[in-house]
Design a protein around this motif. Structure first.
Motif, PDB file in Angstrom:
ATOM      1  N   HIS A 167       0.820  -1.218   0.000  1.00 55.68           N
ATOM      2  CA  HIS A 167       0.000   0.000   0.000  1.00 55.68           C
ATOM      3  C   HIS A 167       0.852   1.265   0.000  1.00 55.68           C
ATOM      4  CE1 HIS A 167      -3.352  -2.672   0.742  1.00 55.68           C
ATOM      5  NE2 HIS A 167      -2.746  -3.145   1.823  1.00 55.68           N
ATOM      6  N   ALA A 168       2.163   1.120   0.047  1.00 53.58           N
ATOM      7  CA  ALA A 168       3.060   2.271  -0.004  1.00 53.58           C
ATOM      8  C   ALA A 168       3.197   2.758  -1.444  1.00 53.58           C
ATOM      9  CB  ALA A 168       4.422   1.903   0.571  1.00 53.58           C
ATOM     10  N   SER A 169       3.938   3.828  -1.629  1.00 55.89           N
ATOM     11  CA  SER A 169       4.176   4.400  -2.960  1.00 55.89           C
ATOM     12  C   SER A 169       5.680   4.524  -3.203  1.00 55.89           C
ATOM     13  CB  SER A 169       3.534   5.789  -3.078  1.00 55.89           C
ATOM     14  OG  SER A 169       2.140   5.720  -2.878  1.00 55.89           O
ATOM     15  N   ASN A 190       7.377  -0.773   2.265  1.00 52.45           N
ATOM     16  CA  ASN A 190       5.997  -1.061   2.655  1.00 52.45           C
ATOM     17  C   ASN A 190       5.988  -1.875   3.939  1.00 52.45           C
ATOM     18  OD1 ASN A 190       3.014  -1.315   1.913  1.00 52.45           O
ATOM     19  ND2 ASN A 190       3.592  -3.468   2.164  1.00 52.45           N
ATOM     20  N   GLY A 191       5.289  -1.377   4.953  1.00 49.60           N
ATOM     21  CA  GLY A 191       5.152  -2.119   6.191  1.00 49.60           C
ATOM     22  C   GLY A 191       4.131  -3.229   6.040  1.00 49.60           C
ATOM     23  N   ASN A 227       5.913   3.099   5.866  1.00 56.51           N
ATOM     24  CA  ASN A 227       5.404   3.203   4.495  1.00 56.51           C
ATOM     25  C   ASN A 227       5.885   4.490   3.824  1.00 56.51           C
ATOM     26  OD1 ASN A 227       4.048   0.846   4.951  1.00 56.51           O
ATOM     27  ND2 ASN A 227       2.007   1.651   4.483  1.00 56.51           N
ATOM     28  N   THR A 228       6.477   4.341   2.648  1.00 51.65           N
ATOM     29  CA  THR A 228       6.828   5.520   1.853  1.00 51.65           C
ATOM     30  C   THR A 228       5.592   6.007   1.109  1.00 51.65           C
ATOM     31  OG1 THR A 228       7.571   4.011   0.109  1.00 51.65           O
ATOM     32  CG2 THR A 228       9.264   4.930   1.538  1.00 51.65           C
ATOM     33  N   ASP A 272       4.470  10.945   5.062  1.00 48.40           N
ATOM     34  CA  ASP A 272       5.328   9.960   5.715  1.00 48.40           C
ATOM     35  C   ASP A 272       6.433  10.651   6.517  1.00 48.40           C
ATOM     36  OD1 ASP A 272       7.442  10.665   4.021  1.00 48.40           O
ATOM     37  OD2 ASP A 272       7.061   9.053   2.611  1.00 48.40           O
ATOM     38  N   THR A 273       7.264   9.843   7.179  1.00 47.91           N
ATOM     39  CA  THR A 273       8.305  10.390   8.051  1.00 47.91           C
ATOM     40  C   THR A 273       9.704  10.167   7.474  1.00 47.91           C
ATOM     41  OG1 THR A 273       8.210   8.306   9.306  1.00 47.91           O
ATOM     42  CG2 THR A 273       6.954  10.172  10.166  1.00 47.91           C
ATOM     43  N   TRP A 274       9.777   9.938   6.188  1.00 46.58           N
ATOM     44  CA  TRP A 274      11.057   9.742   5.530  1.00 46.58           C
ATOM     45  C   TRP A 274      11.688  11.085   5.149  1.00 46.58           C
ATOM     46  CZ3 TRP A 274      13.719   5.219   4.564  1.00 46.58           C
ATOM     47  CH2 TRP A 274      13.035   4.025   4.839  1.00 46.58           C
TER      48      TRP A 274
END
Length: 435
Positions: A34-36, A140-141, A150-151, A156-158
């Protein structure tokens, strides 16, 4: 006498520090992603670049599984709390782009942790088997506690930064300029030029200050069904690449009398304002990621040349064991020292070599070469066949390891063409049952 037997079970693989969760059975398919895909906001996406990504997060329960999917374009190295976990992804094409699935719980501590990912794009001269769309990363978690990684490129927190110390070093093999290799075709990746004066030392560690790093930028959604304009994701279908220490051979020739047993033991001290060269013979051809640890030597240049053989006066190869009157002609990495202690260089792509030649030029500060080793990185393709012979050489040939894919020529090409596989594919289909 040769005995050949087909078995019903897969041969047991060597135990690795980290394993691919989705191998040999797929547990977490691409439909669970579900991440990008995300990238750095200041890049064009196809140029030779290294982008560094970080995410600092908290863990309350270190006994719980912490499972992620990860992939990148072109290549990534994954660190957790400063420790290298793996590199990848498995070689892919755009419609079958691989991702790794990892359980990171054994790398985590209670409280704050950091996951750090280096993503390399080798640029327009990347090796011809490596397909690319845009310099990007996806994490992706899978487990609930890992979803915080998750990116998304939005909330997000990246954070990310460009590694300005790196420049791709094109291996010139045609045209009017001086050639970097002897012979014709070259389809491997460029090598590295790294100025450690511009390197963010400790970027993969928890206590690194990343407050001036930028937020990641959304590139594209993930997709396993064709709804994305980017990569069609598939789980890795081989064991993870290993990272096994291999001792480097001894110095066989040098510009000055070097009495130390380096790199097998002892440090090698290079005086200030000198030029020093020495040749190392591994005694056999190998491949992997050589690792150089060195100290001091502010602005000293360290050129590491690699070759599978030496060349005579007319560029002939001849007997590899005969070194007399021969020189090393081949691709190289170039590193500029920042003068600090415990500097480390590992190339961004594997190197193939029997011979390694160092060319070192120091400035006003002496340089200390602390250690030099190779990290052999390969995977084992499981076989459902068994082969034994009273000729040990044949047994060794059967014990095949590879680098995520079959190699035609590890030094010059790093890939195989359809024509190359006419025999190999038939043999391996019989041995593995996998077409």
């Amino acid at each position: 006498m040769i005995r050949y037997l087909l078995l019903l079970s897969i041969i047991v693989l060597p135990i690795q520090a980290q394993t691919e969760v989705n191998y040999p059975e797929v547990i977490y398919g691409a439909e669970n992603i579900h991440a990008s895909w995300v990238s750095h906001p200041d890049i064009l996406g196809g140029e030779d670049r290294v982008v560094l990504f970080r995410n600092t997060f908290k863990v309350d329960n270190t006994s719980a599984d912490f499972i992620i999917n990860i992939s990148a374009d072109n290549h990534y190295f994954l660190y957790v709390n400063g420790e290298l976990v793996t590199h990848g992804p498995q070689l892919s094409d755009i419609q079958h782009y691989k991702y790794e699935t990892l359980n990171l719980k054994n790398y985590l501590v209670k409280g704050k942790n950091v996951i750090a990912v280096k993503v390399i794009n080798f640029g327009k001269r990347r090796f011809l088997g490596m397909q690319s769309i845009f310099t990007s990363l996806i994490v992706n978690g899978v487990s609930k506690n890992a979803e915080q990684l998750n990116t998304t490129g939005m909330q997000d927190t990246w954070v990310c930064a460009l590694d300005e110390s790196y420049k791709a070093n094109e291996v010139v093999w045609r045209g009017d300029g001086e050639k970097a290799i002897v012979g014709a075709f070259y389809a491997n990746n460029p090598t590295d030029i790294v100025d450690l004066n511009a390197y963010p030392t400790g970027w993969e560690l928890l206590n690194f200050n990343d407050t001036d790093w930028q937020k990641t930028e959304f590139f594209e959604n993930a997709s396993s069904m064709g709804g994305s304009i980017a990569y069609l994701l598939e789980p890795r279908n081989l064991p993870l690449l290993s990272w096994d220490e291999e001792q480097i051979g001894s110095i066989v020739r040098s510009s000055k009398s070097i009495t130390t047993k380096f790199p097998a033991s002892d440090e090698l001290k290079i005086p200030a304002n000198t030029k020093t060269t020495f040749l190392i013979d591994q005694q056999y051809v190998t491949k992997g990621f050589p690792e150089l640890l060195f100290s001091k030597g502010k602005n000293a240049s360290i050129r590491i040349n690699y070759a599978e053989n030496l060349f005579g006066p007319n560029n002939e190869k001849g007997d590899r064991n005969n070194l007399e009157g021969k020189q090393l002609l081949g691709y190289y990495d170039l590193i500029i020292s920042n003068g600090k202690d415990a500097q480390k260089f590992i190339p961004n792509w594997m190197r193939t070599f029997r011979f390694i030649e160092f060319e070192i030029e120091t400035k006003v500060q002496p340089l200390v070469i602390n250690s030099f080793k190779n990290n052999r990185s390969r995977t084992t393709i499981p076989s459902v066949a068994q082969f034994t012979s009273d000729n040990e050489l044949y047994n060794q040939i059967f014990d095949i390891c590879t680098q995520d894919y079959f190699l035609s020529d590890a030094y010059y090409e790093t890939m195989q063409y359809v024509g190359d596989t006419k025999i190999q594919a038939l043999i391996w289909q019989a041995m593995s049952g996998n077409d």
